[in-house]
Scaffold this motif. Structure first.
Motif, short mmCIF file in Angstrom:
data_model
loop_
_atom_site.label_atom_id
_atom_site.label_comp_id
_atom_site.label_asym_id
_atom_site.label_seq_id
_atom_site.Cartn_x
_atom_site.Cartn_y
_atom_site.Cartn_z
N HIS A 1 51.00 44.18 59.97
CA HIS A 1 49.74 44.38 59.22
C HIS A 1 49.74 45.59 58.28
O HIS A 1 48.95 46.52 58.45
N PRO A 2 50.62 45.61 57.25
CA PRO A 2 50.67 46.76 56.35
C PRO A 2 49.49 46.83 55.38
O PRO A 2 49.29 47.86 54.73
N GLY A 3 48.71 45.73 55.26
CA GLY A 3 47.61 45.69 54.30
C GLY A 3 48.02 45.02 53.00
O GLY A 3 49.21 44.75 52.77
N TRP A 4 47.04 44.74 52.17
CA TRP A 4 47.32 44.08 50.89
C TRP A 4 46.30 44.49 49.84
O TRP A 4 45.26 45.06 50.16
N THR A 5 46.65 44.22 48.55
CA THR A 5 45.76 44.49 47.42
C THR A 5 45.66 43.22 46.56
O THR A 5 46.68 42.62 46.23
N LEU A 6 44.44 42.84 46.21
CA LEU A 6 44.19 41.69 45.35
C LEU A 6 43.69 42.22 44.00
O LEU A 6 42.70 42.95 43.94
N THR A 7 44.40 41.87 42.93
CA THR A 7 44.13 42.44 41.61
C THR A 7 43.73 41.34 40.62
O THR A 7 44.27 40.23 40.64
N THR A 8 42.77 41.67 39.74
CA THR A 8 42.29 40.73 38.72
C THR A 8 42.79 41.15 37.33
O THR A 8 42.70 42.33 36.96
N THR A 9 43.31 40.19 36.59
CA THR A 9 43.60 40.40 35.16
C THR A 9 42.91 39.29 34.37
O THR A 9 42.75 38.16 34.87
N VAL A 10 42.49 39.59 33.15
CA VAL A 10 41.79 38.62 32.30
C VAL A 10 42.35 38.72 30.87
O VAL A 10 42.49 39.83 30.34
N THR A 11 42.64 37.59 30.28
CA THR A 11 43.10 37.59 28.89
C THR A 11 41.89 37.57 27.95
O THR A 11 40.76 37.33 28.38
N GLN A 12 42.13 37.81 26.65
CA GLN A 12 41.03 37.78 25.68
C GLN A 12 40.48 36.36 25.55
O GLN A 12 41.16 35.37 25.83
N PHE A 13 39.22 36.26 25.09
CA PHE A 13 38.55 34.96 24.92
C PHE A 13 38.73 34.49 23.47
O PHE A 13 38.46 35.25 22.53
N THR A 14 39.15 33.24 23.33
CA THR A 14 39.41 32.66 22.01
C THR A 14 38.50 31.48 21.77
O THR A 14 38.34 30.61 22.64
N ASN A 15 37.87 31.44 20.57
CA ASN A 15 36.98 30.34 20.21
C ASN A 15 37.78 29.04 20.13
O ASN A 15 38.82 28.98 19.47
N ALA A 16 37.32 28.00 20.84
CA ALA A 16 38.05 26.74 20.89
C ALA A 16 38.11 26.05 19.54
O ALA A 16 39.06 25.30 19.26
#
Length: 353
Positions: free
Chosen positions: A254-269
């Motif tokens: 049980h060393p532990g963990w980290t959950l990380t969020t990344t988001v790319t830029q938003f592009t008009n469809a």
């Protein structure tokens, strides 16, 4: 034979002194000390000079030379207190009543030894003045105590399975003292009453496996941030990420963990030249089910969010098991961007600490 054994015992801490008739022992009322409770077995007190059993209630001098014996029968003069294989050392002690099994609470003590070539004990010192370590002055000041010896292990920190033998004593401020001795009719501890019984319990256990750490994605790989509305003149849309899980079955490490969020830029469809920065997406992590091992990160605020950012984490305390998450999403479009559908990609990355 007995005097030969006394000499051997004296080498491990029994102090033998010359006795002056009538000066060290005096008759005293036998009911001044209550019966002893909690000793591993009977603990009789004998004269270190001739091995004779001294009657309970006898008044003794503080430095009168005495020994402990497991039997009052003259035929058992060389009987031993049986030890156990885990015993490493022996100590005699004086303790407050009720603290006999807690070495850290003993008032005074002295190092003793096993009978040569064995893990047993013979003739442990009962002389109060021989307990030279600790705070002997507290005993001399008078009070209710126990005197006995203990089989020890782990550098004298813990009791071995041989346990402790002792008897209650009462010391007067002048150093005179009296004691209680079991009568040999049975164990020192009280027997169960007629309407009770003892059951020996054995609990069989198994070890949890040291499994894996894994991330389980939401059921859908698309999260819609919709229902746009004008808030302070800005288009504001809301949605949710969808339920997903982190499964940590590393129950041993049980060393532990980290959950990380990344988001790319938003592009008009409809027009790829129209781009909105990822900072306009707000992400508010939440636990779908409580999990005490998990710490959620603070929300990223739409319009000032920074990525990558921590979503949640655990420490090196215990495996979190299954932790189920979701997140509230909020997207704020800058005032100069045209209405439409904008696409981006949010990535959640799980890493072990």
């Amino acid at each position: 034979m007995f005097r030969k054994n006394i000499v051997r015992a004296a080498a491990v801490g029994v102090v033998v002194v010359a006795l002056v008739a009538g000066s060290a022992v005096a008759a005293h009322a036998a009911d001044t000390v209550p019966p002893t409770v909690g000793s591993k077995g009977p603990y009789y007190i004998g004269d270190a000079g001739d091995g004779s059993i001294i009657p309970a209630g006898t008044e003794l001098d503080f430095d009168y030379a005495l020994i402990g014996m497991p039997s009052a029968d003259p035929a058992d003069i060389e009987a031993v207190f049986p030890g156990t294989p885990d015993g490493e050392t022996v100590r005699t002690f004086i303790s407050p009543r009720g603290s006999e099994h807690t070495p850290a609470q003993w008032t005074a003590w002295a190092d003793s030894a096993f009978k040569t070539g064995t893990k047993d004990v013979i003739y442990p010192a009962v002389t109060l003045g021989a307990q030279i370590l600790g705070n002997q002055s507290t005993v001399r000041a008078g009070g209710n105590f126990s005197i006995g010896f203990a089989f020890m292990k782990n550098n004298n920190l813990n009791l071995a399975d041989g346990d402790v033998y002792f008897t209650y004593i009462t010391v007067q401020p002048n150093g005179k003292w009296t004691f209680a001795t079991p009568d040999g009719s049975g164990p020192v501890d009280p027997e169960p009453s007629a309407d009770s019984f003892d059951v020996n319990l054995e609990a069989v256990t198994t070890s949890a496996p040291d499994g894996a750490l894994s991330l389980v994605a939401p059921a859908s790989n698309t999260a819609t941030i919709g229902n746009p509305a004008l808030v302070d003149g800005l288009s504001t849309s809301t949605g949710s990420l969808g339920d997903f899980s982190v499964v940590d079955e590393r129950f041993q490490t049980h060393p532990g963990w980290t959950l990380t969020t990344t988001v790319t830029q938003f592009t008009n469809a409809a027009d790829s030249s129209k781009i909105i920065n990822a900072s306009q997406l707000g992400v508010a992590p939440k636990l779908v089910e409580p999990n005490a091992a998990v710490t959620l990160a603070n929300p990223q605020v739409a319009g000032s969010a920074t990525y990558p950012s921590v979503f949640a984490q655990t420490g090196d305390t215990a495996a979190a098991g299954t932790a189920k998450f979701n997140a509230d999403l909020k997207f704020v479009s800058p005032v100069n961007m045209p209405a439409g559908t904008y696409t981006s990609k949010l990535t959640l990355t799980l890493a072990s600490k």
